[in-house]
Enzyme design. Sequence first.
Site, PDB file in Angstrom:
ATOM      1  N   LYS A 196       0.831  -1.212   0.000  1.00  9.71           N
ATOM      2  CA  LYS A 196       0.000   0.000   0.000  1.00  9.71           C
ATOM      3  C   LYS A 196       0.866   1.263   0.000  1.00  9.71           C
ATOM      4  O   LYS A 196       0.437   2.303  -0.519  1.00  9.71           O
ATOM      5  CB  LYS A 196      -0.946  -0.002   1.209  1.00  9.71           C
ATOM      6  CG  LYS A 196      -1.811  -1.265   1.321  1.00  9.71           C
ATOM      7  CD  LYS A 196      -2.608  -1.575   0.064  1.00  9.71           C
ATOM      8  CE  LYS A 196      -2.911  -3.062  -0.053  1.00  9.71           C
ATOM      9  NZ  LYS A 196      -3.500  -3.473  -1.331  1.00  9.71           N
ATOM     10  N   GLU A 233      -2.375   7.695   7.621  1.00  9.58           N
ATOM     11  CA  GLU A 233      -3.162   8.499   6.690  1.00  9.58           C
ATOM     12  C   GLU A 233      -4.134   9.345   7.485  1.00  9.58           C
ATOM     13  O   GLU A 233      -4.582   8.938   8.556  1.00  9.58           O
ATOM     14  CB  GLU A 233      -3.970   7.596   5.718  1.00  9.58           C
ATOM     15  CG  GLU A 233      -3.236   7.240   4.448  1.00  9.58           C
ATOM     16  CD  GLU A 233      -4.087   6.420   3.488  1.00  9.58           C
ATOM     17  OE1 GLU A 233      -5.289   6.234   3.724  1.00  9.58           O
ATOM     18  OE2 GLU A 233      -3.519   5.962   2.481  1.00  9.58           O
ATOM     19  N   HIS A 281     -15.915  -3.947   7.620  1.00 10.65           N
ATOM     20  CA  HIS A 281     -15.154  -4.108   6.387  1.00 10.65           C
ATOM     21  C   HIS A 281     -15.618  -5.272   5.529  1.00 10.65           C
ATOM     22  O   HIS A 281     -14.907  -5.728   4.637  1.00 10.65           O
ATOM     23  CB  HIS A 281     -13.653  -4.172   6.669  1.00 10.65           C
ATOM     24  CG  HIS A 281     -13.169  -2.942   7.362  1.00 10.65           C
ATOM     25  ND1 HIS A 281     -13.298  -1.696   6.800  1.00 10.65           N
ATOM     26  CD2 HIS A 281     -12.630  -2.755   8.585  1.00 10.65           C
ATOM     27  CE1 HIS A 281     -12.846  -0.795   7.654  1.00 10.65           C
ATOM     28  NE2 HIS A 281     -12.444  -1.399   8.748  1.00 10.65           N
ATOM     29  N   ARG A 307      -7.688  -7.829  -9.216  1.00 10.53           N
ATOM     30  CA  ARG A 307      -8.483  -9.041  -9.492  1.00 10.53           C
ATOM     31  C   ARG A 307      -9.869  -8.622  -9.959  1.00 10.53           C
ATOM     32  O   ARG A 307     -10.230  -7.445  -9.854  1.00 10.53           O
ATOM     33  CB  ARG A 307      -8.634  -9.845  -8.192  1.00 10.53           C
ATOM     34  CG  ARG A 307      -9.308  -9.001  -7.104  1.00 10.53           C
ATOM     35  CD  ARG A 307      -9.762  -9.792  -5.905  1.00 10.53           C
ATOM     36  NE  ARG A 307     -10.666  -8.995  -5.090  1.00 10.53           N
ATOM     37  CZ  ARG A 307     -10.293  -8.148  -4.136  1.00 10.53           C
ATOM     38  NH1 ARG A 307      -9.014  -7.973  -3.855  1.00 10.53           N
ATOM     39  NH2 ARG A 307     -11.204  -7.464  -3.447  1.00 10.53           N
TER      40      ARG A 307
HETATM   41  C1  MV4 Z   1      -9.759   4.774   4.636  1.00 11.18           C
HETATM   42  C2  MV4 Z   1     -10.963   5.384   5.042  1.00 11.18           C
HETATM   43  C3  MV4 Z   1     -10.916   6.713   5.389  1.00 11.18           C
HETATM   44  N1  MV4 Z   1      -9.759   7.383   5.353  1.00 11.18           N
HETATM   45  N2  MV4 Z   1      -8.628   5.489   4.605  1.00 11.18           N
HETATM   46  C4  MV4 Z   1     -11.311   0.322   4.518  1.00 11.18           C
HETATM   47  C5  MV4 Z   1     -10.900  -0.844   3.712  1.00 11.18           C
HETATM   48  C6  MV4 Z   1      -9.728  -0.421   2.885  1.00 11.18           C
HETATM   49  N3  MV4 Z   1      -9.897  -0.817   1.526  1.00 11.18           N
HETATM   50  C7  MV4 Z   1      -9.649   1.053   3.050  1.00 11.18           C
HETATM   51  N4  MV4 Z   1     -10.664   1.438   3.979  1.00 11.18           N
HETATM   52  C8  MV4 Z   1     -10.832   2.734   4.337  1.00 11.18           C
HETATM   53  N5  MV4 Z   1      -9.706   3.492   4.289  1.00 11.18           N
HETATM   54  C9  MV4 Z   1      -8.641   6.766   4.957  1.00 11.18           C
HETATM   55  N6  MV4 Z   1      -7.499   7.456   4.957  1.00 11.18           N
HETATM   56  C10 MV4 Z   1     -12.129   4.621   5.062  1.00 11.18           C
HETATM   57  C11 MV4 Z   1     -12.062   3.289   4.724  1.00 11.18           C
HETATM   58  C12 MV4 Z   1     -13.313   2.566   4.750  1.00 11.18           C
HETATM   59  C13 MV4 Z   1     -14.042   2.389   5.955  1.00 11.18           C
HETATM   60  C14 MV4 Z   1     -13.587   2.818   7.185  1.00 11.18           C
HETATM   61  C15 MV4 Z   1     -14.326   2.629   8.351  1.00 11.18           C
HETATM   62  C16 MV4 Z   1     -15.559   1.970   8.304  1.00 11.18           C
HETATM   63  C17 MV4 Z   1     -16.030   1.509   7.095  1.00 11.18           C
HETATM   64  C18 MV4 Z   1     -15.288   1.707   5.908  1.00 11.18           C
HETATM   65  C19 MV4 Z   1     -15.787   1.258   4.681  1.00 11.18           C
HETATM   66  C20 MV4 Z   1     -15.053   1.433   3.537  1.00 11.18           C
HETATM   67  C21 MV4 Z   1     -13.830   2.109   3.577  1.00 11.18           C
END
Ligand code: MV4
Length: 498
Positions: free
Chosen positions: A116, A198, A233, A291
Amino acid sequence: MFRKILIANRGEIAVRIMRACQELGIRTVAIYSDADVQAMHVRMADEAVPIGAAAPRESYLRSDRIIAAAQSVGAQAIHPGFGFLSENADFADAVRAAGLISIGPSSDAIRSMGSKTRARAIMQLADVPIVPGYEGGIDADFGEAAGTIGYPVLVKAAAGGGGKGMRIVRAPKDLEDAIDSAQREAEKAFGDPTIFLEKYVEHAHHVEFQVFGDMHGNVVHLFERDCSTQRRHQKIIEEAPSPLLDGELRQRMGEAAVTAAQAVAYHNAGTIEFIVDPQTLEFYFLEMNTRLQVEHPITEMITGLDLVKLQLKVALSEPLPFAQDQITARGHAVECRVYAEDATNGFLPAVGPVLLAKFPSMPGVRVDTGIETGDEVTIHYDPMIAKIIAYGQDRADAIRKMDAALRNTIILGVTTNVRFLRDVLAHPVLQRGEVTTSFIEREFADWQPGVSDSADLALIAAALADLQSVREWPTIARNPQTTSHDPWQVSDAFRTGG
Ligand code: MV4
């Protein structure tokens, strides 16, 4: 086209890939573990090869056995599906080293995006917006960096993704503990304790763009999916297009997604994840998934394309059959993931035999599943039973059709989240298209299924009528405990009378 391919997966995605192969006249080869001898994907394949014990490490993750299986049956290519080995760069290399075609991106692209922090560096160079953050290095001062970024911050694992090893930190005093525990979790899960910071973009939309590249340098996007409706998630409802974007933002994000894919010379199907602040409409790259994704059907519904067929085409070095301006989206699609899980028991997977699986059959509704009545949900694999996909001329139409489809989904034998999905779908915030990443936790924290209403009772009655065809039924009917004053006697009499 290919003559024969091996599908290195199980369940609904294996079935989905085989369906595309059947339409193209390609012979299919399934692999199966000891737990899947009778599984739907095995029954559907032209040939099937056993590869080991039920535990994934002993079967679906055994790249050596899978490649040997492909060679033993003369398959020309391997489709990895999603999960299992689909984002394993060493597997892609081993498949190609064995003289087979790997239906997926280059191992370089998989490796670059698997890290990442490397992905962030590549995107920054390519001018794709990334979330303000800090990678550390020698003499790293995470405390100072977090102060500069501004709280709340997210601690993320460099080898992570999908939310694993993530910690939200709201105050400086909590930073050190969060970093320690994230490092421990990352080391344990990925064998790599590297973390980065982040800015945490709260109450945001999770919007991902489907991208496709060929081996001639062409990359297009196939519009976006809004996947903000997640629980811990785990995505539960996805839709396309995103209710947040207007045409102008869609165009800018689509261009950023294509730039992101081009930055790693991407070929085959991929997804660029963005987080979008609904207040400012600023968007930021989060990660790239190298994917085909679970939720690809909603993209298929609005574009009219078959993404698996496209994957096969570009894997054979054929050029993409269209340019960006030839791709159009129409209507609206929603997907609900039906899981065997129990909301009254901490959403733990519910395992056991599926006594009845009755799926909706109605115009505009598609069901992707890997199980049928009589199959079993086991502890070994993902407890997703089916994906219900509804397509409508607009968002309200698609949501209405989805609710009708869920009302016509009857699973007996294992507890499912169907009732939960219906309640989430009916929530005013979802109806308005305003779901953000904090929605489920805020609105459904202590959700419990409501009492059975008359519609439930009608469904149960209908399901009992259907149970006639289940093998176990005669045993139940002959049970000596089924006496004349037992309410079951009613069905019993109905049965023997018939
Ligand atoms: C984040 C974010 C907010 N700010 N990064 C979650 C899974 C991964 N693919 C990345 N994710 C996130 N990264 C920053 N800097 C919000 C998510 C996020 C999330 C966070 C808390 C609760 C539910 C979520 C659903 C999708 C993405």
